[in-house]
Design a protein around this motif. Structure first.
Motif, PDB file in Angstrom:
ATOM      1  N   GLU A   3       0.732  -0.983   0.389  1.00  0.00           N
ATOM      2  CA  GLU A   3      -0.160  -0.333   0.006  1.00  0.00           C
ATOM      3  C   GLU A   3       1.022   1.382   0.107  1.00  0.00           C
ATOM      4  O   GLU A   3       1.610   1.674   1.000  1.00  0.00           O
ATOM      5  CB  GLU A   3      -0.448  -0.126   1.355  1.00  0.00           C
ATOM      6  N   ALA A   4       0.472   1.973  -0.796  1.00  0.00           N
ATOM      7  CA  ALA A   4       1.390   3.175  -1.265  1.00  0.00           C
ATOM      8  C   ALA A   4       1.252   4.360   0.528  1.00  0.00           C
ATOM      9  O   ALA A   4       0.030   4.447   1.123  1.00  0.00           O
ATOM     10  CB  ALA A   4       1.024   4.277  -1.803  1.00  0.00           C
ATOM     11  N   LYS A   5       2.361   4.517   0.562  1.00  0.00           N
ATOM     12  CA  LYS A   5       2.162   5.820   2.451  1.00  0.00           C
ATOM     13  C   LYS A   5       2.176   6.905   2.241  1.00  0.00           C
ATOM     14  O   LYS A   5       2.536   7.607   2.666  1.00  0.00           O
ATOM     15  CB  LYS A   5       3.231   5.504   2.964  1.00  0.00           C
ATOM     16  N   HIS A   6       2.754   6.966   0.265  1.00  0.00           N
ATOM     17  CA  HIS A   6       2.862   9.364   0.272  1.00  0.00           C
ATOM     18  C   HIS A   6       1.451   9.473  -0.035  1.00  0.00           C
ATOM     19  O   HIS A   6       0.524   9.155   0.081  1.00  0.00           O
ATOM     20  CB  HIS A   6       3.462   8.960  -0.858  1.00  0.00           C
ATOM     21  N   THR A   7       1.754  10.967  -0.181  1.00  0.00           N
ATOM     22  CA  THR A   7       0.439  11.971   0.206  1.00  0.00           C
ATOM     23  C   THR A   7      -0.577  11.339  -0.918  1.00  0.00           C
ATOM     24  O   THR A   7      -0.027  11.531  -2.332  1.00  0.00           O
ATOM     25  CB  THR A   7       0.617  13.003  -0.027  1.00  0.00           C
ATOM     26  N   ALA A  50       7.553   9.366   2.626  1.00  0.00           N
ATOM     27  CA  ALA A  50       7.213   8.302   2.355  1.00  0.00           C
ATOM     28  C   ALA A  50       7.377   9.642   0.526  1.00  0.00           C
ATOM     29  O   ALA A  50       7.795   9.047  -0.641  1.00  0.00           O
ATOM     30  CB  ALA A  50       5.760   8.027   2.286  1.00  0.00           C
ATOM     31  N   ASN A  51       6.997  10.661   0.643  1.00  0.00           N
ATOM     32  CA  ASN A  51       7.036  11.898   0.189  1.00  0.00           C
ATOM     33  C   ASN A  51       8.273  11.873  -0.986  1.00  0.00           C
ATOM     34  O   ASN A  51       8.775  11.868  -1.869  1.00  0.00           O
ATOM     35  CB  ASN A  51       6.615  13.210  -0.137  1.00  0.00           C
ATOM     36  N   LYS A  52       9.429  11.427   0.551  1.00  0.00           N
ATOM     37  CA  LYS A  52      10.506  12.470  -0.239  1.00  0.00           C
ATOM     38  C   LYS A  52      10.905  10.672  -0.752  1.00  0.00           C
ATOM     39  O   LYS A  52      11.583  11.392  -1.644  1.00  0.00           O
ATOM     40  CB  LYS A  52      11.614  12.652   1.005  1.00  0.00           C
ATOM     41  N   THR A  53      10.946   9.796  -0.521  1.00  0.00           N
ATOM     42  CA  THR A  53      11.640   9.051  -1.296  1.00  0.00           C
ATOM     43  C   THR A  53      10.803   8.800  -2.722  1.00  0.00           C
ATOM     44  O   THR A  53      11.501   8.000  -4.083  1.00  0.00           O
ATOM     45  CB  THR A  53      10.889   7.306  -0.211  1.00  0.00           C
ATOM     46  N   LEU A  54       9.136   8.890  -2.770  1.00  0.00           N
ATOM     47  CA  LEU A  54       8.789   9.079  -4.077  1.00  0.00           C
ATOM     48  C   LEU A  54       9.128   9.993  -5.401  1.00  0.00           C
ATOM     49  O   LEU A  54       9.398  10.117  -5.687  1.00  0.00           O
ATOM     50  CB  LEU A  54       7.020   9.363  -3.785  1.00  0.00           C
ATOM     51  N   ILE A  55       9.280  11.372  -4.435  1.00  0.00           N
ATOM     52  CA  ILE A  55       9.618  12.643  -5.281  1.00  0.00           C
ATOM     53  C   ILE A  55      11.886  12.402  -5.295  1.00  0.00           C
ATOM     54  O   ILE A  55      12.143  12.911  -6.815  1.00  0.00           O
ATOM     55  CB  ILE A  55      10.343  13.371  -4.153  1.00  0.00           C
ATOM     56  N   SER A  56      12.307  11.182  -4.396  1.00  0.00           N
ATOM     57  CA  SER A  56      14.057  11.203  -5.312  1.00  0.00           C
ATOM     58  C   SER A  56      13.543  10.396  -6.077  1.00  0.00           C
ATOM     59  O   SER A  56      14.714  10.072  -6.914  1.00  0.00           O
ATOM     60  CB  SER A  56      14.826  10.206  -3.655  1.00  0.00           C
ATOM     61  N   ALA A  57      13.037   9.818  -6.173  1.00  0.00           N
ATOM     62  CA  ALA A  57      12.734   8.278  -7.427  1.00  0.00           C
ATOM     63  C   ALA A  57      11.792   9.294  -8.673  1.00  0.00           C
ATOM     64  O   ALA A  57      12.000   8.445  -9.881  1.00  0.00           O
ATOM     65  CB  ALA A  57      11.918   6.552  -6.967  1.00  0.00           C
ATOM     66  N   ARG A  97       9.840  -1.777 -12.870  1.00  0.00           N
ATOM     67  CA  ARG A  97      10.273  -2.161 -11.590  1.00  0.00           C
ATOM     68  C   ARG A  97      11.400  -1.694 -10.657  1.00  0.00           C
ATOM     69  O   ARG A  97      10.930  -1.265  -9.159  1.00  0.00           O
ATOM     70  CB  ARG A  97      10.427  -3.683 -11.396  1.00  0.00           C
ATOM     71  N   ALA A  98      12.437  -1.713 -10.672  1.00  0.00           N
ATOM     72  CA  ALA A  98      13.655  -0.729 -10.160  1.00  0.00           C
ATOM     73  C   ALA A  98      13.008   0.651  -9.261  1.00  0.00           C
ATOM     74  O   ALA A  98      13.673   1.401  -8.280  1.00  0.00           O
ATOM     75  CB  ALA A  98      14.904  -1.057 -10.669  1.00  0.00           C
ATOM     76  N   ALA A  99      12.261   1.427 -10.425  1.00  0.00           N
ATOM     77  CA  ALA A  99      11.676   2.921  -9.767  1.00  0.00           C
ATOM     78  C   ALA A  99      10.673   2.725  -9.235  1.00  0.00           C
ATOM     79  O   ALA A  99      10.439   3.453  -7.658  1.00  0.00           O
ATOM     80  CB  ALA A  99      11.245   3.800 -11.468  1.00  0.00           C
ATOM     81  N   ILE A 100      10.127   1.689  -9.109  1.00  0.00           N
ATOM     82  CA  ILE A 100       9.324   1.361  -8.050  1.00  0.00           C
ATOM     83  C   ILE A 100       9.248   0.706  -7.113  1.00  0.00           C
ATOM     84  O   ILE A 100       9.245   1.769  -5.627  1.00  0.00           O
ATOM     85  CB  ILE A 100       7.875   0.815  -8.576  1.00  0.00           C
ATOM     86  N   ALA A 101       9.767   0.143  -6.816  1.00  0.00           N
ATOM     87  CA  ALA A 101      11.156  -0.177  -5.164  1.00  0.00           C
ATOM     88  C   ALA A 101      11.733   1.030  -4.755  1.00  0.00           C
ATOM     89  O   ALA A 101      10.984   1.057  -3.459  1.00  0.00           O
ATOM     90  CB  ALA A 101      12.416  -2.049  -5.892  1.00  0.00           C
ATOM     91  N   LYS A 102      12.223   2.202  -5.601  1.00  0.00           N
ATOM     92  CA  LYS A 102      12.900   3.069  -5.428  1.00  0.00           C
ATOM     93  C   LYS A 102      12.164   3.731  -4.585  1.00  0.00           C
ATOM     94  O   LYS A 102      11.580   4.454  -3.108  1.00  0.00           O
ATOM     95  CB  LYS A 102      13.888   3.679  -5.685  1.00  0.00           C
ATOM     96  N   ALA A 103      10.726   4.056  -4.941  1.00  0.00           N
ATOM     97  CA  ALA A 103       9.865   5.100  -4.731  1.00  0.00           C
ATOM     98  C   ALA A 103       8.774   4.836  -4.087  1.00  0.00           C
ATOM     99  O   ALA A 103       8.681   5.458  -3.230  1.00  0.00           O
ATOM    100  CB  ALA A 103       9.270   5.271  -6.500  1.00  0.00           C
ATOM    101  N   GLY A 105      10.152   2.536  -1.107  1.00  0.00           N
ATOM    102  CA  GLY A 105      11.099   2.180  -0.090  1.00  0.00           C
ATOM    103  C   GLY A 105      11.416   0.500  -0.402  1.00  0.00           C
ATOM    104  O   GLY A 105      11.861  -0.051   0.677  1.00  0.00           O
ATOM    105  N   GLN A 106      10.694   0.064  -0.974  1.00  0.00           N
ATOM    106  CA  GLN A 106      10.507  -1.587  -0.955  1.00  0.00           C
ATOM    107  C   GLN A 106      11.251  -2.428  -1.855  1.00  0.00           C
ATOM    108  O   GLN A 106      12.641  -2.214  -2.657  1.00  0.00           O
ATOM    109  CB  GLN A 106       9.019  -1.606  -1.525  1.00  0.00           C
ATOM    110  N   PRO A 107      12.292  -3.555  -1.879  1.00  0.00           N
ATOM    111  CA  PRO A 107      12.969  -4.466  -2.334  1.00  0.00           C
ATOM    112  C   PRO A 107      12.838  -4.691  -3.516  1.00  0.00           C
ATOM    113  O   PRO A 107      11.356  -4.852  -3.719  1.00  0.00           O
ATOM    114  CB  PRO A 107      13.418  -5.637  -1.161  1.00  0.00           C
ATOM    115  N   ASN A 108      14.000  -4.682  -4.425  1.00  0.00           N
ATOM    116  CA  ASN A 108      13.017  -4.974  -6.035  1.00  0.00           C
ATOM    117  C   ASN A 108      13.108  -6.329  -6.389  1.00  0.00           C
ATOM    118  O   ASN A 108      14.471  -7.001  -6.226  1.00  0.00           O
ATOM    119  CB  ASN A 108      13.936  -4.225  -7.064  1.00  0.00           C
ATOM    120  N   ASP A 109      11.848  -6.516  -6.064  1.00  0.00           N
ATOM    121  CA  ASP A 109      12.208  -8.318  -6.273  1.00  0.00           C
ATOM    122  C   ASP A 109      11.449  -8.765  -7.432  1.00  0.00           C
ATOM    123  O   ASP A 109      11.284  -8.231  -8.567  1.00  0.00           O
ATOM    124  CB  ASP A 109      10.997  -9.078  -6.009  1.00  0.00           C
TER     125      ASP A 109
END
Length: 109
Positions: A3-7, A50-57, A97-103, A105-109
């Motif tokens: 579930e998304a945690k960002h705004t 979560a917003n900072k993580t999303l923005i950094s991605a 997949r890598a960008a979503i994992a970074k955005a 903060g989840q591992p890229n499976d």
């Protein structure tokens, strides 16, 4: 997918009115009322992180979207052979997949 945690969106950006700092302000939605101030602080802290993580991605997310469009264009015009198009497709989805994992903060499976 977690579930998304960002705004939640939509987001929009305006220039900051503070001249000596410059920059931009990201607006989302009106502040919510929380009867419990600890609950509000915890939610806002989690959301901000979560917003900072999303923005950094954002650059990686844009790159993944552009790779998907490149693949789609090559699918439409068949300018390259099938295996090359499949390589573009795999690369685009790997980037996504890598960008979503970074955005998130989840591992890229």
């Amino acid at each position: 997918m977690s579930e998304a945690k960002h705004t939640p969106g939509p987001w929009w950006v305006t220039e900051s009115g503070v001249r000596d700092r410059g920059g931009y302000i990201c607006h989302t939605r009106p502040a919510q009322h929380y009867p419990d101030q600890d609950e509000r602080f915890e939610k806002e802290t989690t959301e901000r992180a979560a917003n900072k993580t999303l923005i950094s991605a954002a650059p990686e997310l844009l790159d993944a979207c552009m790779a998907m469009l490149e693949w789609d264009d090559r699918e439409k015009d068949h300018a390259i052979d099938f295996n090359a198009r499949m390589d573009l497709c795999r690369a685009a989805f790997d980037k996504a997949r890598a960008a979503i994992a970074k955005a998130t903060g989840q591992p890229n499976d």
